[in-house]
Design an enzyme around this catalytic site. Structure first.
Site, short mmCIF file in Angstrom:
data_model
loop_
_atom_site.label_atom_id
_atom_site.label_comp_id
_atom_site.label_asym_id
_atom_site.label_seq_id
_atom_site.Cartn_x
_atom_site.Cartn_y
_atom_site.Cartn_z
N CYS A 61 0.83 -1.17 -0.07
CA CYS A 61 -0.12 0.10 0.02
C CYS A 61 0.94 1.36 -0.08
CB CYS A 61 -0.98 -0.09 1.18
SG CYS A 61 -0.27 -0.06 2.84
N HIS A 96 -2.93 0.58 7.35
CA HIS A 96 -3.06 0.82 5.67
C HIS A 96 -3.23 2.26 5.52
CE1 HIS A 96 -4.56 -0.04 1.92
NE2 HIS A 96 -5.83 0.44 2.10
N SER A 113 -4.60 -2.87 -1.93
CA SER A 113 -5.03 -3.63 -0.77
C SER A 113 -5.30 -5.04 -0.89
CB SER A 113 -6.06 -2.96 -0.02
OG SER A 113 -6.50 -3.84 1.28
#
Length: 259
Positions: A61, A96, A113
């Protein structure tokens, strides 16, 4: 890479990322192929993005955010900002990050992702709050509790800039804030991004760090025309001689004239 190709890749990625497999393969190998240091200047991160394109290796990510910044640098009408999440599941913490985008009054996201609904988002959200809540709903679908949301500042479009990316300008804990307060703070940050967007449309440059203050030389005169320097030189060649004070006035043309 030309700006036209950047625009094509950006539009292709945000509409259907499966059409760009070389740019959106998630790294399941457990080996980090590219080192991303958040405190590096933009110019260094853009060099890493060019390396990712050359090597075409799987990424995660954070690398996807840097790549997204690189591919959208030629889109002056698109404002980019980092958007990161911290979630908890069965006592473990997960982090994330995606690249938030703003264009034509709508918010969206570019990212990568393991989950399809935690990466790219189309440009269809009217506010930053709606975008964040959509991510939060996706997390809840996987039984993850979002305990921290961090929103950064807009990233400069100058790929040679030595300024660093502001990753954590706004940090919120949705678990401790009421829905009204969460929306209020996110919308305030979203308005700041829209304000910057309007300034960009008017031709004002993206914000950069202030330059150190100091004396500057007017473009209409050279150092030899500096009146203070000339006065010092005259005095040094005429010791003991007092010269009358000379008043200096700046004409409309920008040149200095003696009065």
């Amino acid at each position: 890479m030309s700006s036209t190709k950047n625009i094509f890749l950006f539009k292709t990625y945000i509409s259907n990322p499966t059409r760009c497999p070389q740019l959106c393969r998630y790294n399941h190998t457990g080996t980090q192929f590219f080192e991303i240091r958040k405190n590096r200047p933009v110019t260094g991160l853009m060099e890493t993005a060019r390396e990712m394109i050359r090597e075409s290796l799987p990424i995660k990510c954070l690398e996807a955010v840097i790549l997204g910044i690189y591919l959208t640098n030629g889109l002056a009408a698109v404002e980019r900002f980092p958007l990161s999440f911290k979630s908890q599941f069965q006592g473990r913490c997960f982090r994330h990050v995606v690249l938030g985008v703003f264009h034509a009054g709508r918010f969206g996201a570019l990212g990568l992702s393991r989950r399809s609904d935690l990466m790219h988002k189309p440009l269809q959200f009217r506010s930053l709050t709606d975008l964040v809540l959509d991510f939060q709903a996706a997390y809840e679908g996987y039984l993850h509790a979002v305990v921290r949301v961090k929103v950064g500042m807009a990233v400069t479009h100058d790929h040679t800039s030595f300024e660093t990316i502001a990753w954590e300008h706004l940090s919120l804990n949705p678990m401790r804030l009421s829905p009204e307060e969460l929306r209020s703070r996110l919308d305030r940050h979203g308005r700041d991004l829209r304000t910057k967007m309007r300034k960009g449309i008017l031709g004002w440059p993206s914000p950069c760090r202030e330059q150190p203050r100091g004396k500057s030389v007017s473009p209409h005169r050279t150092l030899s025309e500096n009146p203070s320097r000339s006065s010092r030189e005259d005095i040094s060649f005429s010791p003991g001689v007092k010269k009358p004070l000379v008043s200096i006035a700046l004409s409309q043309s920008g040149r200095f004239s003696r009065v």
